[in-house]
Motif scaffolding. Structure first.
Motif, PDB file in Angstrom:
ATOM      1  N   TYR A  67       0.830  -1.197   0.000  1.00 22.03           N
ATOM      2  CA  TYR A  67       0.000   0.000   0.000  1.00 22.03           C
ATOM      3  C   TYR A  67       0.865   1.247   0.000  1.00 22.03           C
ATOM      4  O   TYR A  67       1.950   1.260   0.574  1.00 22.03           O
ATOM      5  CB  TYR A  67      -0.917   0.032   1.235  1.00 22.03           C
ATOM      6  N   ARG A  70      -0.300   7.547   0.668  1.00 23.40           N
ATOM      7  CA  ARG A  70      -1.255   8.502   0.098  1.00 23.40           C
ATOM      8  C   ARG A  70      -2.587   7.844  -0.245  1.00 23.40           C
ATOM      9  O   ARG A  70      -3.642   8.453  -0.092  1.00 23.40           O
ATOM     10  CB  ARG A  70      -0.676   9.189  -1.132  1.00 23.40           C
ATOM     11  N   ASP A  71      -2.523   6.597  -0.709  1.00 24.95           N
ATOM     12  CA  ASP A  71      -3.766   5.881  -1.007  1.00 24.95           C
ATOM     13  C   ASP A  71      -4.590   5.653   0.260  1.00 24.95           C
ATOM     14  O   ASP A  71      -5.812   5.809   0.257  1.00 24.95           O
ATOM     15  CB  ASP A  71      -3.473   4.542  -1.685  1.00 24.95           C
ATOM     16  N   ILE A  72      -3.908   5.287   1.340  1.00 23.50           N
ATOM     17  CA  ILE A  72      -4.594   5.090   2.624  1.00 23.50           C
ATOM     18  C   ILE A  72      -5.209   6.410   3.087  1.00 23.50           C
ATOM     19  O   ILE A  72      -6.364   6.466   3.515  1.00 23.50           O
ATOM     20  CB  ILE A  72      -3.617   4.564   3.690  1.00 23.50           C
ATOM     21  N   LEU A  74      -6.040   9.053   1.266  1.00 19.11           N
ATOM     22  CA  LEU A  74      -7.152   9.463   0.406  1.00 19.11           C
ATOM     23  C   LEU A  74      -8.391   8.595   0.627  1.00 19.11           C
ATOM     24  O   LEU A  74      -9.513   9.081   0.511  1.00 19.11           O
ATOM     25  CB  LEU A  74      -6.727   9.457  -1.059  1.00 19.11           C
ATOM     26  N   ASP A  75      -8.181   7.325   0.961  1.00 22.07           N
ATOM     27  CA  ASP A  75      -9.317   6.468   1.291  1.00 22.07           C
ATOM     28  C   ASP A  75     -10.004   6.979   2.562  1.00 22.07           C
ATOM     29  O   ASP A  75     -11.233   7.044   2.629  1.00 22.07           O
ATOM     30  CB  ASP A  75      -8.858   5.023   1.465  1.00 22.07           C
ATOM     31  N   ALA A  76      -9.199   7.368   3.550  1.00 28.10           N
ATOM     32  CA  ALA A  76      -9.764   7.937   4.776  1.00 28.10           C
ATOM     33  C   ALA A  76     -10.499   9.245   4.472  1.00 28.10           C
ATOM     34  O   ALA A  76     -11.567   9.515   5.031  1.00 28.10           O
ATOM     35  CB  ALA A  76      -8.659   8.169   5.804  1.00 28.10           C
ATOM     36  N   TYR A  77      -9.937  10.060   3.581  1.00 31.55           N
ATOM     37  CA  TYR A  77     -10.588  11.307   3.171  1.00 31.55           C
ATOM     38  C   TYR A  77     -11.951  11.014   2.527  1.00 31.55           C
ATOM     39  O   TYR A  77     -12.952  11.642   2.865  1.00 31.55           O
ATOM     40  CB  TYR A  77      -9.689  12.071   2.204  1.00 31.55           C
ATOM     41  N   ASN A  78     -11.978  10.058   1.612  1.00 34.13           N
ATOM     42  CA  ASN A  78     -13.243   9.707   0.953  1.00 34.13           C
ATOM     43  C   ASN A  78     -14.285   9.216   1.959  1.00 34.13           C
ATOM     44  O   ASN A  78     -15.467   9.546   1.854  1.00 34.13           O
ATOM     45  CB  ASN A  78     -13.013   8.650  -0.126  1.00 34.13           C
ATOM     46  N   ARG A  79     -13.838   8.452   2.946  1.00 35.95           N
ATOM     47  CA  ARG A  79     -14.768   7.977   3.979  1.00 35.95           C
ATOM     48  C   ARG A  79     -15.292   9.146   4.809  1.00 35.95           C
ATOM     49  O   ARG A  79     -16.464   9.177   5.182  1.00 35.95           O
ATOM     50  CB  ARG A  79     -14.086   6.957   4.878  1.00 35.95           C
ATOM     51  N   LYS A  82     -17.914  11.024   2.801  1.00 38.41           N
ATOM     52  CA  LYS A  82     -19.177  10.280   2.809  1.00 38.41           C
ATOM     53  C   LYS A  82     -19.876  10.396   4.160  1.00 38.41           C
ATOM     54  O   LYS A  82     -21.101  10.516   4.229  1.00 38.41           O
ATOM     55  CB  LYS A  82     -18.930   8.808   2.470  1.00 38.41           C
TER      56      LYS A  82
END
Length: 102
Positions: A67, A70-72, A74-79, A82
């Motif tokens: 992983y 930054r992907d982790i 951005l995933d937290a940001y998207n959550r 939402k």
């Protein structure tokens, strides 16, 4: 059940709480976006260095090769986005529901 008369103090076609809820969630989203931009642009001080922390945790659990931090992040940001949208929606539904029950 009939709705209250137009001159009744209970008659409020637009509950005043809606504007507060909307502006509160808008402020939350704006603040979140600003923090994310600062983190991704490297504009934060040492106390708020989340990407190195994520990288450290990935290495700690031997996931650093699978992983990208930054992907982790951005995933937290998207959550979070939402969650803000969901809370806004639930709050608006709740305030509308309270109004319709009067």
């Amino acid at each position: 059940m009939t709705s209250p008369p137009l001159n009744s103090p209970m008659h409020d076609p637009q509950p005043s709480d809606n504007s507060v809820l909307v502006s509160s969630s808008d402020r939350q989203r704006h603040r979140l976006d600003r923090i994310v931009a600062e983190v991704l642009n490297g504009e934060t001080d040492d106390l708020h260095q989340i990407l190195p922390f994520i990288a450290w945790k990935l290495r700690q659990f031997h996931l650093g090769h699978q992983y990208d931090p930054r992907d982790i992040f951005l995933d937290a940001y998207n959550r979070a986005v939402k969650a803000i949208a969901l809370l806004r929606s639930l709050s608006l539904q709740h305030s509308t529901k309270d109004w319709t029950l009067c």
